[in-house]
Design a protein around this motif. Sequence first.
Motif, mmCIF file in Angstrom:
data_model
loop_
_atom_site.group_PDB
_atom_site.id
_atom_site.type_symbol
_atom_site.label_atom_id
_atom_site.label_comp_id
_atom_site.label_asym_id
_atom_site.label_seq_id
_atom_site.Cartn_x
_atom_site.Cartn_y
_atom_site.Cartn_z
ATOM 1 N N UNK A 193 9.402 13.952 10.702
ATOM 2 C CA UNK A 193 10.242 12.810 10.365
ATOM 3 C C UNK A 193 9.759 12.169 9.061
ATOM 4 N N UNK A 194 10.722 11.867 8.192
ATOM 5 C CA UNK A 194 10.416 11.225 6.917
ATOM 6 C C UNK A 194 10.178 9.743 7.175
ATOM 7 N N UNK A 195 8.915 9.324 7.131
ATOM 8 C CA UNK A 195 8.586 7.910 7.337
ATOM 9 C C UNK A 195 8.083 7.301 6.041
ATOM 10 N N UNK A 196 8.579 6.119 5.738
ATOM 11 C CA UNK A 196 8.125 5.363 4.573
ATOM 12 C C UNK A 196 7.432 4.097 5.062
ATOM 13 N N UNK A 197 6.221 3.907 4.587
ATOM 14 C CA UNK A 197 5.374 2.845 5.112
ATOM 15 C C UNK A 197 4.882 1.944 3.992
ATOM 16 N N UNK A 198 4.956 0.633 4.268
ATOM 17 C CA UNK A 198 4.339 -0.378 3.411
ATOM 18 C C UNK A 198 3.267 -1.089 4.222
ATOM 19 N N UNK A 199 2.135 -1.365 3.609
ATOM 20 C CA UNK A 199 1.099 -2.134 4.293
ATOM 21 C C UNK A 199 0.443 -3.121 3.330
ATOM 22 N N UNK A 200 0.284 -4.353 3.809
ATOM 23 C CA UNK A 200 -0.449 -5.388 3.085
ATOM 24 C C UNK A 200 -1.649 -5.790 3.924
ATOM 25 N N UNK A 201 -2.791 -5.971 3.293
ATOM 26 C CA UNK A 201 -3.985 -6.375 4.018
ATOM 27 C C UNK A 201 -4.811 -7.338 3.191
#
Length: 339
Positions: free
Chosen positions: A226-234
């Motif tokens: 599955x094509x997953x696009x992820x953004x993460x802020x930390x």
Amino acid sequence: MKKFFARSGLALAALMACAGAAQAQSTVQLYGLVDLSAGRYQDPGAKSMTKMQPGGMTTSYWGLRGKEDLGGGLSAVFAAEGFFLADTGASGRFNGDAFFARNAYVGLSSASLGTVQLGRNTTLLFVSTIVYNAFGDSYTFSPTVRHVFLPSAITAPVTGDSGWSDSVLYTSPKLGGFKASVLAAAGEKVGHRNVSAGLNYDVGNFSAVAVYQDVEKDISTALKVDDTRTWQLGATYDFGVVKVFAQHTQVENRSVAGSPKSKLSDVSAAIPLGNGKVLAAYGLLNRPGSADQKTFSLGYDYFLSKRTDVYVAAMSDKDEAKATYTTAKSYGVGIRHRF
């Protein structure tokens, strides 16, 4: 991808041009970590089990890394790192895992131009996930690691592994507190590629990160996923009396109709106490629909020396997507040694 690899080639050429007539000086280091715990462990939807648990706080690994001074501020670097299970002695994290699944790369590094690594590289998303939470890379007790990287009843929020094979990683020098990274894994046989980019900011007691990742293939099997696009802020700030962490992750599954999005939020803290620290974390996974997952962990990590620590931890993990054993409860004691 062709443009990226072309630019990577130019970066390599620029780094090589800095070498000049070098007198080589090299070093090779053997290092690693062993972590093993015992207790009662349970995943949502499953019965509890009393057992030895490898990698209670950190997945055990060993590795070799080296550096050769090529002159002119340029160095050749390499690393070959593998996971292992301390309870059985088996290599890898699971049956069929690659021998050097943690990292396996060679590259060039310059203080003024940055570092280029070719091979298998740990992903930027995995690094940001474990750095910006109090429980680090604990698949057993860290809410954010469990939510982002472990499969769930509906879908794994993020597809792909924590390391990408056939990849190129570029990390810039630190400038004014900022450091940028770009990672890309070639499609090769299956014709699908993975890309990621990250930006870190570190000044004094404050640190923050922003990471983007797009996955189209599972590097461990070289198959399309599955094509997953992820953004993460930390972000994290050390007040002295307590170090606080916060993360927010959004995952979009573009292979499913409507491109559903999962949102993951985590707050945690490390409080110095005696020769150790109290660890506390709460994570919330908001899936599309109403089946949320809420995880709370509490522990104490005591350092016997700079290289050896003992810990005790407990976790309550409630997953509304499970039909039975909705709330899982785990606790254990363990020891971790670095060499």
